[in-house]
Design an enzyme around this catalytic site. Sequence first.
Site, mmCIF file in Angstrom:
data_model
loop_
_atom_site.group_PDB
_atom_site.id
_atom_site.type_symbol
_atom_site.label_atom_id
_atom_site.label_comp_id
_atom_site.label_asym_id
_atom_site.label_seq_id
_atom_site.Cartn_x
_atom_site.Cartn_y
_atom_site.Cartn_z
ATOM 1 N N HIS A 240 0.854 -1.183 0.000
ATOM 2 C CA HIS A 240 0.000 0.000 0.000
ATOM 3 C C HIS A 240 0.888 1.229 0.000
ATOM 4 O O HIS A 240 2.113 1.139 0.059
ATOM 5 C CB HIS A 240 -0.926 0.019 1.230
ATOM 6 C CG HIS A 240 -0.216 0.242 2.515
ATOM 7 N ND1 HIS A 240 0.521 -0.745 3.144
ATOM 8 C CD2 HIS A 240 -0.104 1.349 3.305
ATOM 9 C CE1 HIS A 240 1.038 -0.274 4.255
ATOM 10 N NE2 HIS A 240 0.687 0.998 4.376
ATOM 11 N N HIS A 241 0.277 2.393 -0.071
ATOM 12 C CA HIS A 241 1.001 3.661 -0.006
ATOM 13 C C HIS A 241 0.361 4.521 1.075
ATOM 14 O O HIS A 241 -0.829 4.800 1.028
ATOM 15 C CB HIS A 241 0.940 4.398 -1.351
ATOM 16 C CG HIS A 241 1.791 5.639 -1.377
ATOM 17 N ND1 HIS A 241 2.981 5.713 -2.069
ATOM 18 C CD2 HIS A 241 1.628 6.857 -0.785
ATOM 19 C CE1 HIS A 241 3.505 6.911 -1.893
ATOM 20 N NE2 HIS A 241 2.699 7.615 -1.129
ATOM 21 N N CYS A 242 1.163 4.914 2.072
ATOM 22 C CA CYS A 242 0.677 5.850 3.099
ATOM 23 C C CYS A 242 1.666 7.010 3.146
ATOM 24 O O CYS A 242 1.686 7.821 2.228
ATOM 25 C CB CYS A 242 0.489 5.156 4.436
ATOM 26 S SG CYS A 242 1.906 4.217 5.011
ATOM 27 N N VAL A 243 2.475 7.136 4.202
ATOM 28 C CA VAL A 243 3.505 8.170 4.199
ATOM 29 C C VAL A 243 4.625 7.806 3.238
ATOM 30 O O VAL A 243 5.410 8.672 2.836
ATOM 31 C CB VAL A 243 4.076 8.379 5.618
ATOM 32 C CG1 VAL A 243 3.024 8.899 6.552
ATOM 33 C CG2 VAL A 243 4.676 7.095 6.171
ATOM 34 N N CYS A 244 4.723 6.563 2.875
ATOM 35 C CA CYS A 244 5.677 6.105 1.880
ATOM 36 C C CYS A 244 5.068 4.893 1.183
ATOM 37 O O CYS A 244 4.068 4.347 1.628
ATOM 38 C CB CYS A 244 7.020 5.746 2.510
ATOM 39 S SG CYS A 244 6.931 4.407 3.721
#
Length: 432
Positions: free
Chosen positions: A287-291
Site C-alpha cells: 500500500h502507499h501511506c507516508v511512503c
Amino acid sequence: MTQKGSMKPVKKKKTEEPELEPLCCCEYIDRNGEKNHVATCLCDCQDLDEGCDRWITCKSLQPETCERIMDTISDRLRIPWLRGAKKVNISIIPPLVLLPVFLHVASWHFLLGVVVLTSLPVLALWYYYLTHRRKEQTLFFLSLGLFSLGYMYYVFLQEVVPKGRVGPVQLAVLTCGLFLILLALHRAKKNPGYLSNLASSDRSLSSSQLECLNRKGQEKTKAFPGADMSGSLNNRTTKDDPKGSSRMPAGSPTKAKEDWCAKCQLVRPARAWHCRICGICVRRMDHHCVCCVGESNHQAFILALLIFLLTSVYGITLTLDTICRDRSVFTALFYCPGVYANYSSALSFTCVWYSVIITAGMAYIFLIQLINISYNVTEREVQQALRQKTGRRLLCGLIVDTGQYNRGFLRNWHQFSTLGTRAFHHPAEDIV
C-alpha cells in the site's frame, strides 16, 4: 587533391553558451525560468490580485484561478540556502502551525477537548482521501507524524518530567524508543523495491521481442486452461491499475502473471503493481501511506509500527501515572478529577488523549498487517479481492484469504522474514 564526390568534413564551431552567474542564498530560478529574489515574493502577483478583487466584490473564484494562486505560492515559498533559495513544500506547514494551536485550545476545557480531538482525525482522513483521489504526493502526513512525535516529547519534557515522578532510566528508555522509531522510519522511507532501474533495458524491447512475449503467453494459456485466451499481455485491467497496463486473472498460476506496464514500459513480475502516487511500479506492493510499502521496506514498516506502539503506550503510562496518581492507567484515562485545575496537567492530559487516538489508529493498521502477513496477502490484493468478491472473507472482511499464495502460517511468516534477501529474477530474461 581530393576525389570527386568526396567532401571534406567541416568542423562545426561549438556555440559557447554564456555561463550563468552563481545564485546568492536568496535568489532562485522561478517556474518561468527567470531569476527571482525571495524579497519579491509579494510583488507582481496578478493571480492573487485577481482573486482578492473577486473575493471583495463577492464574485466566485474559478478553480483554475485557485490552482494558479497555489502554484504561485508554492513556487515563491522558499528559504535562503547555499547556491540559491530552496523551495519549501507547502504541505508541511499546516501541522507545524495548527497542531500546537489545536492542542492548546483543547486544554482550556473538557468540551473543547472533545470537539478538537474528534475533529482532528476527521480532517486528517478527509485530506487523506482527497490527496489519494487526486493521486497527489504530499508531505502532510509525514510532517504530521514527525512533528507529533517531537511535540509530544517536548510536552513530556516540559510538563511531565519536572513533576519528579519520571526517573532518569524511564526517560532514557523513552528517548531510545523515539530514536528507534526515527531509524526504522528512515529505513522504511528508502526504496520499497522500485522497478524503475529495469526501465531503461525494457524500454528498448523490440517488436519481435514483444511478439515473443505474446507467443510465450499464449503457450502458457494453453497449458493452464483457467487463463485468459488473449495471453499474458491481455487488456484486462482493474480499477486501480493505470490505463494501458494489463494483468492476468487472479486464478492463474504465478508463472503466467507477468504483465506489461505501459506507464513504466517494463514487464512486471507477479504481485508487482504500479503505484499511482509514486508513478512507479513496485515489487510486491502492499500500500502507499507516508511512503510506498513494498518488498524491500515492508519489514522496516512493520518494525516502525511495533516500536511506535510500544513507545507510545509507555509514554502514555508514564504521563498518566504522573498527573493522575494512585489510579490505574485505564481508570485515569477516563476519570482523572482535577486534571483541568491547572494548565500544565490539562495540556498533558490533552496530549495523552491525542496520543491515544493516534496509537489506536496505528494499532489497527498493525493488526491488519499481521493478519495479511499470516495469510500471505498484500493490502493491494485484499482490496482487489473485496471489489471483485473473490477469496474467502472472515469477520466481515477483516480477514481476507485469496488462497493464491497462502502456504500456511509458519511458511508465510518465513517468506516475509526473507523478503528482499533473495536474488531477483529479471523479468526480461524469458524474452531471449
